[in-house]
Motif scaffolding. Structure first.
Motif, PDB file in Angstrom:
ATOM      1  N   LYS A   1      36.743  33.790  30.293  1.00  0.00           N
ATOM      2  CA  LYS A   1      37.980  34.332  30.874  1.00  0.00           C
ATOM      3  C   LYS A   1      39.202  33.812  30.110  1.00  0.00           C
TER       4      LYS A   1
ATOM      5  N   LEU B   1      36.804  42.002  33.229  1.00  0.00           N
ATOM      6  CA  LEU B   1      36.254  40.658  33.368  1.00  0.00           C
ATOM      7  C   LEU B   1      36.484  40.125  34.777  1.00  0.00           C
TER       8      LEU B   1
ATOM      9  N   LEU C   1      28.408  40.383  34.232  1.00  0.00           N
ATOM     10  CA  LEU C   1      28.901  39.686  33.036  1.00  0.00           C
ATOM     11  C   LEU C   1      27.987  40.020  31.850  1.00  0.00           C
TER      12      LEU C   1
END
Ligand code: FE2
Ligand code: FE2
Length: 183
Positions: A88, A145, A158
């Motif tokens: 991230k 995300l 993910l």
């Protein structure tokens, strides 16, 4: 006869921007290597492709300086920032970096406007448009995300995010190309 068509200030700003694009390329390169080491092959592939794109931006500016008869100064490229700790942060940093680059582009646009150097002003419009696309791309990835990293989200998200990035187009679509039928 002096065939240099760029002022000292504009030439210096363009040379600095050239280094900035090279720096951006190094950042994508280094984050790409990091992402791969974390097991994210798709993200890494995307970042490596983007590193090439930033190098192309550098070449565009280099070519423009030469075509305008000014001197190109190839200087050292600053080190990329430290590796992110999680995926991230990697995209957060990329978005922040693109915004920072946009500001630098705007400064040259402003400078060329003030100097009434319309050739440079016109040349820089390509970069203005490109930065909108780059910011959009980075923002879209951050949004995706966010969904993939949501605590309630399926862990596979993910994984799919990483897999999808391998084939994600390098450019975001432009708002200018949108129609009511094709939003
Ligand atoms: Fe760029
Ligand atoms: Fe960029």
């Amino acid at each position: 006869m002096d065939t240099n068509r760029l002022s000292k200030t504009i030439a210096a700003a363009l040379n600095a921007q050239m280094t900035k694009e090279a720096h951006a390329s190094q950042i994508y390169l280094s984050y790409g290597a990091w992402a791969d080491s974390q097991g994210f092959g798709g993200i890494s592939n995307f970042l490596f492709r983007h590193a090439e794109e930033e190098r192309n931006h550098m070449m565009k500016i280099l070519e423009y300086i030469l075509k305008r008869g000014a001197e190109v100064e190839v200087t050292a490229i600053p080190d990329p920032p430290k590796n992110p700790t999680v995926i991230k942060y990697c995209f957060n940093k990329i978005f922040a970096h693109e915004v920072d680059n946009t500001k630098a582009v705007y400064k040259i646009v402003k400078l060329s406007f003030e100097e009434e150097d319309w050739a440079t002003w016109n040349f820089m419009q390509w970069f203005v448009k490109e930065q909108v696309e780059e910011e959009t791309l980075a923002k879209d990835l951050l949004d995706k995300l966010k969904i993939a990293e949501n605590e309630k989200a399926d862990k596979n998200l993910l994984y799919s995010f990483d897999r999808d990035l391998k084939s994600t187009p390098d450019d975001a679509s432009s708002a200018e190309n949108v129609t009511a039928n094709n939003p």
